[in-house]
Write a protein that holds these residues in place. Sequence first.
Motif, PDB file in Angstrom:
ATOM      1  N   ARG A  84     -22.383  84.360  65.857  1.00 30.94           N
ATOM      2  CA  ARG A  84     -21.842  83.027  66.137  1.00 30.94           C
ATOM      3  C   ARG A  84     -21.254  82.365  64.894  1.00 30.94           C
ATOM      4  O   ARG A  84     -20.297  81.623  64.983  1.00 30.94           O
ATOM      5  N   ILE A  85     -21.902  82.603  63.749  1.00 30.65           N
ATOM      6  CA  ILE A  85     -21.482  81.930  62.516  1.00 30.65           C
ATOM      7  C   ILE A  85     -21.394  82.954  61.397  1.00 30.65           C
ATOM      8  O   ILE A  85     -22.270  83.804  61.247  1.00 30.65           O
ATOM      9  N   GLN A  86     -20.313  82.853  60.629  1.00 31.87           N
ATOM     10  CA  GLN A  86     -20.205  83.613  59.390  1.00 31.87           C
ATOM     11  C   GLN A  86     -20.240  82.589  58.263  1.00 31.87           C
ATOM     12  O   GLN A  86     -19.366  81.715  58.181  1.00 31.87           O
ATOM     13  N   VAL A  87     -21.262  82.676  57.434  1.00 36.12           N
ATOM     14  CA  VAL A  87     -21.377  81.796  56.277  1.00 36.12           C
ATOM     15  C   VAL A  87     -20.789  82.535  55.084  1.00 36.12           C
ATOM     16  O   VAL A  87     -21.166  83.669  54.799  1.00 36.12           O
ATOM     17  N   MET A  88     -19.856  81.885  54.416  1.00 36.67           N
ATOM     18  CA  MET A  88     -19.246  82.459  53.223  1.00 36.67           C
ATOM     19  C   MET A  88     -19.734  81.671  52.024  1.00 36.67           C
ATOM     20  O   MET A  88     -19.619  80.440  51.993  1.00 36.67           O
ATOM     21  N   LEU A  89     -20.303  82.381  51.065  1.00 43.46           N
ATOM     22  CA  LEU A  89     -20.818  81.735  49.864  1.00 43.46           C
ATOM     23  C   LEU A  89     -19.740  81.699  48.796  1.00 43.46           C
ATOM     24  O   LEU A  89     -19.089  82.701  48.520  1.00 43.46           O
ATOM     25  N   ASP A  90     -19.568  80.539  48.208  1.00 49.28           N
ATOM     26  CA  ASP A  90     -18.622  80.383  47.104  1.00 49.28           C
ATOM     27  C   ASP A  90     -19.369  79.875  45.884  1.00 49.28           C
ATOM     28  O   ASP A  90     -20.465  79.316  45.985  1.00 49.28           O
ATOM     29  N   GLU A  91     -18.737  80.043  44.761  1.00 48.95           N
ATOM     30  CA  GLU A  91     -19.369  79.736  43.486  1.00 48.95           C
ATOM     31  C   GLU A  91     -19.088  78.289  43.078  1.00 48.95           C
ATOM     32  O   GLU A  91     -18.151  77.651  43.557  1.00 48.95           O
ATOM     33  N   SER A  92     -19.904  77.793  42.169  1.00 52.70           N
ATOM     34  CA  SER A  92     -19.695  76.465  41.606  1.00 52.70           C
ATOM     35  C   SER A  92     -20.285  76.439  40.204  1.00 52.70           C
ATOM     36  O   SER A  92     -21.117  77.267  39.841  1.00 52.70           O
ATOM     37  N   HIS A  93     -19.815  75.482  39.459  1.00 54.31           N
ATOM     38  CA  HIS A  93     -20.349  75.219  38.126  1.00 54.31           C
ATOM     39  C   HIS A  93     -20.408  73.704  37.993  1.00 54.31           C
ATOM     40  O   HIS A  93     -19.370  73.057  37.916  1.00 54.31           O
ATOM     41  N   GLY A  94     -21.611  73.151  38.027  1.00 56.33           N
ATOM     42  CA  GLY A  94     -21.741  71.698  38.013  1.00 56.33           C
ATOM     43  C   GLY A  94     -21.083  71.113  39.251  1.00 56.33           C
ATOM     44  O   GLY A  94     -21.379  71.508  40.368  1.00 56.33           O
ATOM     45  N   GLN A  95     -20.135  70.217  39.049  1.00 55.46           N
ATOM     46  CA  GLN A  95     -19.418  69.582  40.162  1.00 55.46           C
ATOM     47  C   GLN A  95     -18.056  70.228  40.400  1.00 55.46           C
ATOM     48  O   GLN A  95     -17.163  69.615  40.983  1.00 55.46           O
ATOM     49  N   GLU A  96     -17.920  71.478  39.973  1.00 59.32           N
ATOM     50  CA  GLU A  96     -16.642  72.175  40.100  1.00 59.32           C
ATOM     51  C   GLU A  96     -16.799  73.417  40.966  1.00 59.32           C
ATOM     52  O   GLU A  96     -17.718  74.212  40.771  1.00 59.32           O
ATOM     53  N   TRP A  97     -15.906  73.566  41.938  1.00 61.66           N
ATOM     54  CA  TRP A  97     -15.832  74.785  42.742  1.00 61.66           C
ATOM     55  C   TRP A  97     -15.126  75.840  41.909  1.00 61.66           C
ATOM     56  O   TRP A  97     -14.160  75.548  41.195  1.00 61.66           O
ATOM     57  N   VAL A  98     -15.617  77.074  41.992  1.00 65.37           N
ATOM     58  CA  VAL A  98     -15.032  78.202  41.273  1.00 65.37           C
ATOM     59  C   VAL A  98     -14.754  79.302  42.293  1.00 65.37           C
ATOM     60  O   VAL A  98     -15.666  79.764  42.982  1.00 65.37           O
ATOM     61  N   SER A  99     -13.506  79.721  42.394  1.00 64.89           N
ATOM     62  CA  SER A  99     -13.157  80.753  43.364  1.00 64.89           C
ATOM     63  C   SER A  99     -13.891  82.052  43.056  1.00 64.89           C
ATOM     64  O   SER A  99     -13.943  82.496  41.911  1.00 64.89           O
ATOM     65  N   ARG A 100     -14.417  82.668  44.097  1.00 64.84           N
ATOM     66  CA  ARG A 100     -15.068  83.971  43.916  1.00 64.84           C
ATOM     67  C   ARG A 100     -14.037  85.070  43.689  1.00 64.84           C
ATOM     68  O   ARG A 100     -14.372  86.148  43.232  1.00 64.84           O
ATOM     69  N   ARG A 101     -12.780  84.807  44.010  1.00 64.59           N
ATOM     70  CA  ARG A 101     -11.722  85.800  43.818  1.00 64.59           C
ATOM     71  C   ARG A 101     -11.157  85.774  42.406  1.00 64.59           C
ATOM     72  O   ARG A 101     -10.673  86.776  41.907  1.00 64.59           O
TER      73      ARG A 101
END
Length: 178
Positions: A84-101
């Motif tokens: 039903r759901i695919q959860v995709m985990l992404d990276e972060s550093h503090g208050q910044e999103w960091v692309s996993r790619r």
Amino acid sequence: MEARWWVAGGFAIELAVGRRIRNHGDIDVLLLRRDQLLVQRVLAGWQWWAADPPGNLRPWASGEVLPQGVHDIWCRPAPDEPWRIQVMLDESHGQEWVSRRDPRVRRPISTLGLTSADGAPFLAPEVQLYYKAKTPRPKDEEDFDAVLPVLTDQQRRWLVAVITDTYGPHPWVKRLQA
């Protein structure tokens, strides 16, 4: 710190354009890796499966912190139910999103998503398209065609820059610059 999540995938594109585009097999949700254990509590009793690279599914044990290379979690309410759901985990550093790619691709977490009219958080369309651009499938092309007219100049410029930096020459770049 509050956990953040966003509707992702094709549903995020549909929320951005304000209409249904195509059928979906499941709901994609983006979650920051640092908040991964939250989903097990929110949907207690569901089956959780981690996709170990290169995509081998295995049960995700309660309380297990998934390693850096695992980005996808599949879940369903029971063994005989479809995913039903695919959860995709992404990276972060503090208050910044960091692309996993590409760790050079970053932006403030506060700019990662938008909110629908009914209050659902969804991934900003340019961020979703960035992920879809890696190896576009027919459904990704359909999503791109649908959302292209509603992208702002700023969203287009950001997307051109990150697609070019991460993937090199790409057929979407010309259309984004038109």
